[in-house]
Design a protein around this motif. Structure first.
Motif, PDB file in Angstrom:
ATOM      1  N   ARG A 126      48.228  69.754  50.900  1.00  0.00           N
ATOM      2  CA  ARG A 126      47.517  70.630  50.148  1.00  0.00           C
ATOM      3  C   ARG A 126      46.515  70.140  48.909  1.00  0.00           C
ATOM      4  N   THR A 127      46.455  68.820  48.782  1.00  0.00           N
ATOM      5  CA  THR A 127      45.478  68.191  47.701  1.00  0.00           C
ATOM      6  C   THR A 127      44.491  67.289  48.342  1.00  0.00           C
ATOM      7  N   VAL A 128      45.099  66.337  49.003  1.00  0.00           N
ATOM      8  CA  VAL A 128      44.165  65.441  49.798  1.00  0.00           C
ATOM      9  C   VAL A 128      44.895  64.934  51.055  1.00  0.00           C
ATOM     10  N   GLN A 129      43.753  65.122  52.067  1.00  0.00           N
ATOM     11  CA  GLN A 129      44.379  64.765  53.466  1.00  0.00           C
ATOM     12  C   GLN A 129      43.597  63.357  53.832  1.00  0.00           C
ATOM     13  N   MET A 130      44.605  62.327  53.705  1.00  0.00           N
ATOM     14  CA  MET A 130      44.055  60.833  54.120  1.00  0.00           C
ATOM     15  C   MET A 130      44.908  60.343  55.056  1.00  0.00           C
ATOM     16  N   HIS A 131      44.621  59.782  55.969  1.00  0.00           N
ATOM     17  CA  HIS A 131      45.405  59.118  57.046  1.00  0.00           C
ATOM     18  C   HIS A 131      46.083  57.836  56.166  1.00  0.00           C
ATOM     19  N   PRO A 132      47.354  57.586  56.456  1.00  0.00           N
ATOM     20  CA  PRO A 132      47.934  56.401  55.968  1.00  0.00           C
ATOM     21  C   PRO A 132      47.257  55.117  56.066  1.00  0.00           C
ATOM     22  N   ALA A 133      46.745  55.028  57.337  1.00  0.00           N
ATOM     23  CA  ALA A 133      45.892  53.665  57.537  1.00  0.00           C
ATOM     24  C   ALA A 133      44.852  53.694  56.490  1.00  0.00           C
ATOM     25  N   VAL A 134      44.094  54.936  56.205  1.00  0.00           N
ATOM     26  CA  VAL A 134      43.005  54.705  55.465  1.00  0.00           C
ATOM     27  C   VAL A 134      43.433  54.569  53.855  1.00  0.00           C
ATOM     28  N   VAL A 135      44.691  55.020  53.685  1.00  0.00           N
ATOM     29  CA  VAL A 135      45.250  54.480  52.264  1.00  0.00           C
ATOM     30  C   VAL A 135      45.448  52.979  52.176  1.00  0.00           C
ATOM     31  N   MET A 136      45.968  52.360  53.124  1.00  0.00           N
ATOM     32  CA  MET A 136      46.469  51.118  53.020  1.00  0.00           C
ATOM     33  C   MET A 136      45.290  50.128  53.212  1.00  0.00           C
ATOM     34  N   LEU A 137      44.124  50.505  53.986  1.00  0.00           N
ATOM     35  CA  LEU A 137      42.754  49.906  53.901  1.00  0.00           C
ATOM     36  C   LEU A 137      42.165  49.960  52.405  1.00  0.00           C
ATOM     37  N   ALA A 138      42.350  51.212  51.883  1.00  0.00           N
ATOM     38  CA  ALA A 138      41.699  51.416  50.531  1.00  0.00           C
ATOM     39  C   ALA A 138      42.632  50.577  49.638  1.00  0.00           C
ATOM     40  N   ILE A 139      43.683  50.520  49.486  1.00  0.00           N
ATOM     41  CA  ILE A 139      44.625  49.560  48.623  1.00  0.00           C
ATOM     42  C   ILE A 139      44.299  47.848  48.584  1.00  0.00           C
ATOM     43  N   THR A 140      44.186  47.686  50.282  1.00  0.00           N
ATOM     44  CA  THR A 140      43.875  46.477  50.505  1.00  0.00           C
ATOM     45  C   THR A 140      42.406  46.064  49.821  1.00  0.00           C
ATOM     46  N   ALA A 141      41.471  46.891  50.142  1.00  0.00           N
ATOM     47  CA  ALA A 141      40.214  46.485  49.400  1.00  0.00           C
ATOM     48  C   ALA A 141      39.938  46.567  47.960  1.00  0.00           C
ATOM     49  N   GLY A 142      40.689  47.403  47.364  1.00  0.00           N
ATOM     50  CA  GLY A 142      40.857  47.518  45.891  1.00  0.00           C
ATOM     51  C   GLY A 142      41.531  46.286  45.389  1.00  0.00           C
TER      52      GLY A 142
ATOM     53  N   LEU B 109      39.897  57.010  44.201  1.00  0.00           N
ATOM     54  CA  LEU B 109      38.607  57.225  44.412  1.00  0.00           C
ATOM     55  C   LEU B 109      37.971  57.146  46.127  1.00  0.00           C
ATOM     56  N   THR B 110      38.733  56.964  46.788  1.00  0.00           N
ATOM     57  CA  THR B 110      38.652  57.002  48.253  1.00  0.00           C
ATOM     58  C   THR B 110      38.828  58.542  48.799  1.00  0.00           C
ATOM     59  N   ALA B 111      39.703  59.145  47.772  1.00  0.00           N
ATOM     60  CA  ALA B 111      39.906  60.667  47.882  1.00  0.00           C
ATOM     61  C   ALA B 111      38.577  61.381  47.507  1.00  0.00           C
ATOM     62  N   ALA B 112      37.887  60.939  46.402  1.00  0.00           N
ATOM     63  CA  ALA B 112      36.676  61.571  45.793  1.00  0.00           C
ATOM     64  C   ALA B 112      35.537  61.477  47.027  1.00  0.00           C
ATOM     65  N   ALA B 113      35.495  60.270  47.511  1.00  0.00           N
ATOM     66  CA  ALA B 113      34.473  59.978  48.480  1.00  0.00           C
ATOM     67  C   ALA B 113      34.855  60.920  49.873  1.00  0.00           C
ATOM     68  N   PHE B 114      36.036  61.245  50.119  1.00  0.00           N
ATOM     69  CA  PHE B 114      36.267  62.001  51.415  1.00  0.00           C
ATOM     70  C   PHE B 114      36.034  63.306  50.699  1.00  0.00           C
ATOM     71  N   GLY B 115      36.215  63.818  49.636  1.00  0.00           N
ATOM     72  CA  GLY B 115      35.794  65.250  49.183  1.00  0.00           C
ATOM     73  C   GLY B 115      34.207  65.473  48.879  1.00  0.00           C
ATOM     74  N   ILE B 116      33.367  64.199  49.015  1.00  0.00           N
ATOM     75  CA  ILE B 116      31.943  64.434  48.859  1.00  0.00           C
ATOM     76  C   ILE B 116      31.600  64.513  50.222  1.00  0.00           C
ATOM     77  N   ILE B 117      32.206  63.737  51.186  1.00  0.00           N
ATOM     78  CA  ILE B 117      31.502  63.739  52.504  1.00  0.00           C
ATOM     79  C   ILE B 117      32.024  65.305  53.341  1.00  0.00           C
ATOM     80  N   GLY B 118      33.393  65.700  52.891  1.00  0.00           N
ATOM     81  CA  GLY B 118      33.577  67.026  53.248  1.00  0.00           C
ATOM     82  C   GLY B 118      32.641  68.036  52.846  1.00  0.00           C
ATOM     83  N   GLU B 119      32.016  68.064  51.754  1.00  0.00           N
ATOM     84  CA  GLU B 119      31.121  68.918  51.263  1.00  0.00           C
ATOM     85  C   GLU B 119      29.931  68.910  51.920  1.00  0.00           C
ATOM     86  N   LEU B 120      29.416  67.722  51.993  1.00  0.00           N
ATOM     87  CA  LEU B 120      28.119  67.367  52.869  1.00  0.00           C
ATOM     88  C   LEU B 120      28.306  68.046  54.132  1.00  0.00           C
TER      89      LEU B 120
END
Length: 353
Positions: A298-314, A329-340
């Motif tokens: 209901r808040t942020v929809q991100m696949h677990p693979a995206v979360v793990m990759l984001a954590i590794t990169a961070g 930060l990845t959630a914010a990027a997904f929000g911007i992409i969704g708006e675009l």
């Protein structure tokens, strides 16, 4: 007059255009990451303040609606953060310091039991456990030799924390001016688009922080209750550690759960440690299959693979702090992409046949 035939097919030209766009976006992202790393001392407090503002904004707004001055409401909110964070840290450190020697003794005993059951195969484990104090002493001596750098790191952490709290105070107090400030920084024609992107990005961060806090609270209460039933010492402190670790998805839960099992092993033995492991695993299953899908969807929809990759990169960019900041930060990027995408799709439909 014949029209000149293009040298490349239409599909090839589209692919080339997308490649150019991808290269440009990659270059911009690389420059942005380089700037953030270069100015990390200034960027980190800002990001932490944004996360705190997203989490505590509702509390500040409620105080303002009750008739309290905006500055006083922001000050009380920041004071509440200091009280909760300081109390949690004190409880965690106290619980771990009280059981540190017992954990080492239990590991020794466990290695000795393995050596008795498996013979020579367990000798190396027993030797390692027997020499654990020597290893810790050597490590402590090495760390003591770098005490100046250690004090420097502590000073940086304290400075970053204080600056983040001050910034969070100003962000909360002046949140009603955020839209006007954002519009003043961009050309007038793009004001609506930039405002919408900013709102979506902040809503994504806000949703992630609220959802994670709610999940962390449930995890901490469940694990603390289980440890209290098992009469594990420092159960409240271990629950507080679980609450803190939940802000680093996957890895934080693993580390805090492992510490809880070690403390149970140190004081209550192997059987109770196995029961504690069962409690931790049951809570993690509840989180992964019930809480995460219901709350975070209901808040942020991100696949677990995206979360793990984001954590590794961070972690590669900024260590533990990068792991903490990577997912929001990845959630914010997904929000911007969704708006675009939403605006682009709306523009495409309006310009259709």
């Amino acid at each position: 007059m014949q029209t000149q035939k293009p040298l490349l097919p239409d599909a090839a030209r589209r692919a080339a255009a997308w490649c150019v766009v991808a290269l440009l976006l990659t270059g911009v992202a690389a420059v942005g990451i380089w700037l953030c790393v270069t100015f990390q001392a200034a960027v980190t407090p800002v990001l932490l303040a944004v996360l705190g503002t997203g989490l505590l904004g509702p509390m500040h707004q409620r105080l303002v609606r009750m008739g309290m001055n905006r500055s006083l409401a922001a000050g009380l909110t920041c004071a509440a953060v200091v009280a909760v964070a300081g109390g949690t840290t004190y409880i965690v450190v106290g619980a771990l310091s009280d059981t540190g020697d017992q954990i080492i003794a239990s590991l020794r005993q466990a290695a000795k039991d393995l050596a008795e059951h498996f013979g020579a195969a367990g000798t190396s484990l027993e030797d390692l456990a027997a020499n654990s104090k020597d290893l810790l002493g050597t490590f402590g001596g090495t760390a003591a030799s770098g005490v100046i750098s250690g004090l420097s790191v502590v000073g940086e952490v304290i400075g970053t924390t204080v600056l983040a709290l001050l910034l969070m105070f100003f962000f909360l107090r002046d949140s009603d001016r955020a839209v006007g400030t954002l519009r003043s920084l961009v050309p007038h024609a793009t004001g609506d688009v930039v405002e919408a992107m900013g709102r979506r990005a902040f809503e994504a961060v806000e949703g992630f922080m609220r959802g994670t806090t709610f999940i962390a609270l449930i995890d901490a209460v469940c694990i603390t209750t289980g440890l209290l039933i098992l009469r594990v010492p420092g159960a409240v402190g271990l629950g507080a550690l679980v609450f803190i670790g939940a802000y680093i998805p996957y890895l934080g839960a693993f580390i805090s759960g492992a510490v809880a099992v070690l403390v149970a092993l140190a004081d209550r033995g192997v059987v109770i440690a196995l029961w504690a492991l069962g409690v931790v695993l049951a809570v993690q299953v509840l989180e992964g299959y019930v809480l995460q899908p219901v709350i975070q969807s209901r808040t942020v929809q991100m696949h677990p693979a995206v979360v793990m990759l984001a954590i590794t990169a961070g972690a590669a960019v900024a260590g533990i702090l990068g792991m903490l900041l990577a997912v929001p930060l990845t959630a914010a990027a997904f929000g911007i992409i969704g708006e675009l995408r939403r605006r682009y799709a709306a523009g495409t439909e309006a310009a259709g046949p």
